[in-house]
Design a protein around this motif. Structure first.
Motif, PDB file in Angstrom:
ATOM      1  N   THR A  18       0.827  -1.202   0.000  1.00 47.50           N
ATOM      2  CA  THR A  18       0.000   0.000   0.000  1.00 47.50           C
ATOM      3  C   THR A  18       0.862   1.252   0.000  1.00 47.50           C
ATOM      4  O   THR A  18       0.517   2.256  -0.631  1.00 47.50           O
ATOM      5  N   GLY A  19       1.990   1.211   0.678  1.00 46.46           N
ATOM      6  CA  GLY A  19       2.928   2.339   0.660  1.00 46.46           C
ATOM      7  C   GLY A  19       3.498   2.581  -0.728  1.00 46.46           C
ATOM      8  O   GLY A  19       3.656   3.729  -1.157  1.00 46.46           O
ATOM      9  N   LEU A  20       3.807   1.508  -1.436  1.00 38.64           N
ATOM     10  CA  LEU A  20       4.299   1.639  -2.810  1.00 38.64           C
ATOM     11  C   LEU A  20       3.219   2.246  -3.702  1.00 38.64           C
ATOM     12  O   LEU A  20       3.504   3.119  -4.524  1.00 38.64           O
ATOM     13  N   HIS A  21       1.976   1.804  -3.519  1.00 39.22           N
ATOM     14  CA  HIS A  21       0.862   2.378  -4.271  1.00 39.22           C
ATOM     15  C   HIS A  21       0.728   3.877  -3.959  1.00 39.22           C
ATOM     16  O   HIS A  21       0.503   4.693  -4.857  1.00 39.22           O
ATOM     17  N   ALA A  22       0.886   4.244  -2.694  1.00 35.49           N
ATOM     18  CA  ALA A  22       0.813   5.654  -2.292  1.00 35.49           C
ATOM     19  C   ALA A  22       1.938   6.457  -2.948  1.00 35.49           C
ATOM     20  O   ALA A  22       1.721   7.579  -3.421  1.00 35.49           O
ATOM     21  N   PHE A  23       3.115   5.886  -3.004  1.00 37.92           N
ATOM     22  CA  PHE A  23       4.255   6.549  -3.636  1.00 37.92           C
ATOM     23  C   PHE A  23       3.994   6.796  -5.120  1.00 37.92           C
ATOM     24  O   PHE A  23       4.264   7.875  -5.647  1.00 37.92           O
ATOM     25  N   ARG A  24       3.442   5.790  -5.780  1.00 34.02           N
ATOM     26  CA  ARG A  24       3.223   5.887  -7.222  1.00 34.02           C
ATOM     27  C   ARG A  24       2.047   6.793  -7.598  1.00 34.02           C
ATOM     28  O   ARG A  24       2.061   7.408  -8.657  1.00 34.02           O
ATOM     29  N   THR A  25       1.020   6.825  -6.766  1.00 35.95           N
ATOM     30  CA  THR A  25      -0.186   7.582  -7.116  1.00 35.95           C
ATOM     31  C   THR A  25      -0.318   8.910  -6.387  1.00 35.95           C
ATOM     32  O   THR A  25      -1.076   9.768  -6.816  1.00 35.95           O
ATOM     33  N   GLY A  26       0.355   9.063  -5.266  1.00 32.73           N
ATOM     34  CA  GLY A  26       0.210  10.275  -4.468  1.00 32.73           C
ATOM     35  C   GLY A  26      -0.978  10.240  -3.525  1.00 32.73           C
ATOM     36  O   GLY A  26      -1.248  11.197  -2.816  1.00 32.73           O
ATOM     37  N   VAL A  27      -1.717   9.123  -3.508  1.00 29.68           N
ATOM     38  CA  VAL A  27      -2.854   8.969  -2.601  1.00 29.68           C
ATOM     39  C   VAL A  27      -2.335   8.351  -1.305  1.00 29.68           C
ATOM     40  O   VAL A  27      -1.690   7.315  -1.320  1.00 29.68           O
ATOM     41  N   SER A  28      -2.639   8.991  -0.201  1.00 31.20           N
ATOM     42  CA  SER A  28      -2.104   8.606   1.102  1.00 31.20           C
ATOM     43  C   SER A  28      -2.418   7.158   1.489  1.00 31.20           C
ATOM     44  O   SER A  28      -3.427   6.589   1.068  1.00 31.20           O
ATOM     45  N   LEU A  29      -1.569   6.598   2.331  1.00 31.21           N
ATOM     46  CA  LEU A  29      -1.785   5.264   2.892  1.00 31.21           C
ATOM     47  C   LEU A  29      -3.028   5.253   3.783  1.00 31.21           C
ATOM     48  O   LEU A  29      -3.822   4.329   3.754  1.00 31.21           O
ATOM     49  N   LEU A  30      -3.215   6.299   4.577  1.00 32.39           N
ATOM     50  CA  LEU A  30      -4.384   6.464   5.437  1.00 32.39           C
ATOM     51  C   LEU A  30      -5.270   7.523   4.791  1.00 32.39           C
ATOM     52  O   LEU A  30      -4.844   8.647   4.571  1.00 32.39           O
TER      53      LEU A  30
END
Length: 120
Positions: A18-30
């Motif tokens: 989920t952190g990698l997804h947040a890094f790639r999309t800019g959408v926060s983990l929380l």
């Protein structure tokens, strides 16, 4: 406390993904609830409740428990899912009860969408 730390350790693969997804999309983990349900007023009226990634809904108990019973009062909003599916308790895998408002100090109000696979 020890069980909570073990759960966090078990969730490292999910947190990493989920952190990698947040890094790639800019959408926060929380994410606040209104990220997923912007048209619903209830999404704005539960500020201490959030989505942990796309799949886990968390509603931490932030109030003191009763001195006699040890139970804390917390109302959890479980938004309607597509096709009438209900939320599942993340900890025990049982269908979530929307009427539950009393929580023990050891309980974590966390729920997942049905059929969700959480890498642990």
């Amino acid at each position: 406390m020890r069980a909570t730390m073990r759960l966090r350790d078990a969730l490292v693969p999910y947190i990493y993904t989920t952190g990698l997804h947040a890094f790639r999309t800019g959408v926060s983990l929380l994410r606040p609830m209104y990220y997923s349900w912007p048209a619903l007023d209830a999404a704005y009226s539960h500020p201490s409740q959030y989505m942990f990634g796309e799949q886990i809904l968390v509603s931490p108990v932030v109030s003191a428990g009763d001195n006699t019973s040890g139970l804390a009062t917390k109302t959890v909003w479980l938004p309607q899912l597509p096709k009438g599916a209900g939320w599942v308790n993340f900890i025990d895998g049982k269908p979530a009860k929307t009427s539950k408002t009393q929580w023990e100090a050891t309980e974590i109000p966390a729920f997942v969408k049905p059929g969700t696979i959480i890498p642990m």
